[in-house]
Design an enzyme around this catalytic site. Structure first.
Site, short mmCIF file in Angstrom:
data_model
loop_
_atom_site.label_atom_id
_atom_site.label_comp_id
_atom_site.label_asym_id
_atom_site.label_seq_id
_atom_site.Cartn_x
_atom_site.Cartn_y
_atom_site.Cartn_z
N ASP A 151 -4.60 1.86 -3.87
CA ASP A 151 -3.75 1.90 -2.68
C ASP A 151 -3.26 0.49 -2.42
O ASP A 151 -4.05 -0.42 -2.13
CB ASP A 151 -4.56 2.42 -1.48
CG ASP A 151 -4.90 3.90 -1.62
OD1 ASP A 151 -3.98 4.68 -1.95
OD2 ASP A 151 -6.07 4.26 -1.42
N ASP A 179 -4.68 16.93 -1.43
CA ASP A 179 -5.73 16.25 -0.68
C ASP A 179 -6.66 17.31 -0.13
O ASP A 179 -6.22 18.23 0.57
CB ASP A 179 -5.13 15.44 0.47
CG ASP A 179 -4.41 14.19 -0.02
OD1 ASP A 179 -4.56 13.85 -1.21
OD2 ASP A 179 -3.70 13.56 0.78
#
Lengths: 197, 255
Positions: B130, B11
């Site tokens: 997600d 990330d």
């Protein structure tokens, strides 16, 4: 000097970087004189065969590539368009530098596209494959492929056997991405720079 | 045989690799190129870089660091974060990314998936999802980069996976949000349900905490790859040990 043919595809930078890591002298080019004069010629490609053929046509590169006599290698989609014909998107005539057809893979219940690291088998004795052995992994991303033939130098299996690497006279084709295939891929690119025909 | 992939996820925020728990409280874990090369040397099969702030801040990731990563790496990598247009995707692919991944922008504009497919081919197009288990069904959330801005989309995960594939996705990364960052294992039930309807490669994300979790997700949910972040960044699991153990367990793994 290696000429990397500017086929208008998106992965030219990563192919060039792979030769930077080898310290090779190369140019990314669509200039016929540079291509004709190069010691080795690489035809990269990602995307679809009709798109790539159209790009070559617009750049007037089709006869240039067809007349090359030095070692030439097509990688990934660049391997597919060196064949006579691809069945992609309803079918399209390609460069005809290698005899045979590119067909859609029959993967059965397996996910498609064939994506990831897969093993080479039946690795032939050829200067391009010096130091490469059965069981070495290479990184594949594709859903069309060349069936196994007399021109196959190495096979791979996904649902069925297909050609991972082919050779016809001075023309090589590599279905996987050598620039993203770790040490084995680097070895093949380095070998290619030393191939003479 | 095709190997199952082990995929560290980095990330990225402001050019550094960060990691939070359940998308909150991000901490700095290192330099992008240093970590990318470390994972490559350890045997990672592929890397994913997510600019986690991109979608929420209405900006896009910088192709500059993508070029640096591509110059250094000889394994494939995927770039995600705020890619809303074909032009933004092209810039990243031309900088050397092998695949681009879209999440929130595809939810707001599903036609984006078709356009990316038509421009670059299915093999370049990853759709990240997600997904949250609300106790009744699996639901898709968007803008998860910032917990305060996360939105309900009204979409059910199974239907969205099918639509994304129909529109031209070449790979699905399913992040099971209930599991993210808590290291209790992948959501095998949800991943198996998605596997049953997903005809393209499926990557599991969210929940890896131990070697057995990877073995479970490959054997039970038959995913093509398993993505993890904190267990790798914090050296809870060493990739060489993980891959050796998985191969010993009979899973096809590249060593």
């Amino acid at each position: 000097m290696l000429a990397i043919v500017d086929t208008g595809c998106a992965n030219l930078a990563s192919v060039g970087f792979a030769f930077d890591r080898l310290g090779a002298d190369y140019r990314i080019t669509q200039d016929p004189d540079v291509i004709y004069g190069a010691d080795h010629v690489l035809i990269p490609g990602v995307g679809s065969a009709p798109y790539a053929m159209n790009e070559l046509r617009e750049r007037s590169l089709i006869p240039v590539l067809q007349n090359l006599t030095q070692p030439v290698m097509g990688i990934c989609l660049g391997m597919q368009i060196i064949f006579d014909h691809s069945s992609e998107a309803g079918g399209i005539d390609c460069l005809g530098m290698v005899d045979g057809q590119i067909v859609e893979m029959d993967t059965g219940d397996l996910p498609s596209p064939h994506m990831g690291w897969n093993t080479l088998s039946g690795v032939a004795d050829d200067p391009l494959l010096e130091g490469i052995k059965d069981g070495d992994y290479a990184y594949f991303v594709h859903s069309f492929a060349a069936p196994v033939s007399a021109r196959t130098l190495a096979k791979c299996n996904y649902g069925d056997d297909f050609s991972a690497i082919v050779r016809q006279a001075n023309i090589y084709g590599c279905q996987f991405h050598p620039e993203r295939s770790g040490a084995a891929g680097s070895r093949i690119l380095n070998n290619f720079l030393r191939v003479s025909v | 045989m095709l190997a199952r992939r082990i995929i560290p996820c980095l990330d990225v925020r402001d050019g550094r690799v960060v990691k939070g728990v359940q998308f909150r409280n991000h901490e700095d874990v290192g330099d992008i190129i240093d970590l990318a090369m470390r994972y490559r040397d350890e045997g990672a099969d592929e890397l994913v870089f997510y600019d986690i702030t991109a979608s929420v801040d209405d900006r896009t990731v910088s192709p500059e660091w993508i070029g640096k990563v591509s110059a250094a790496l000889d394994i494939p990598f995927c770039v995600a974060g705020g890619i809303k247009t074909v032009e933004a995707a092209r810039a990243r692919l031309e900088s050397g990314a092998d695949k681009i991944s879209v999440n929130s922008p595809a939810l707001m504009n599903p036609e984006l998936i078709n356009r990316l497919h038509d421009a670059f081919g299915r093999q370049c197009v990853v759709v990240g999802i997600d997904s949250f288990d609300d106790g009744i069904t699996y639901r898709v959330k968007s803008h998860t980069g910032d917990a305060d801005k996360t939105r309900e989309t009204g979409r059910e995960t199974i239907a969205w996976v099918q639509e994304a594939v129909r529109r031209g996705a070449g790979e699905i990364v399913l992040n099971c949000m209930n599991q993210d960052g808590v290291r209790k294992g992948y959501d095998l039930k949800q991943l198996s349900a998605v596997r049953a309807v997903c005809s393209v490669p499926l990557i599991a994300s969210g929940g890896a905490g131990a070697t057995s979790h990877f073995e479970d997700v490959f054997k039970t949910s038959n995913v093509d790859g398993a993505l993890a972040a904190s267990v790798f960044h914090k050296s809870v699991i060493a990739i060489p040990d993980l891959k050796r153990d998985l191969r010993s367990a009979g899973i096809e793994i590249r060593l």
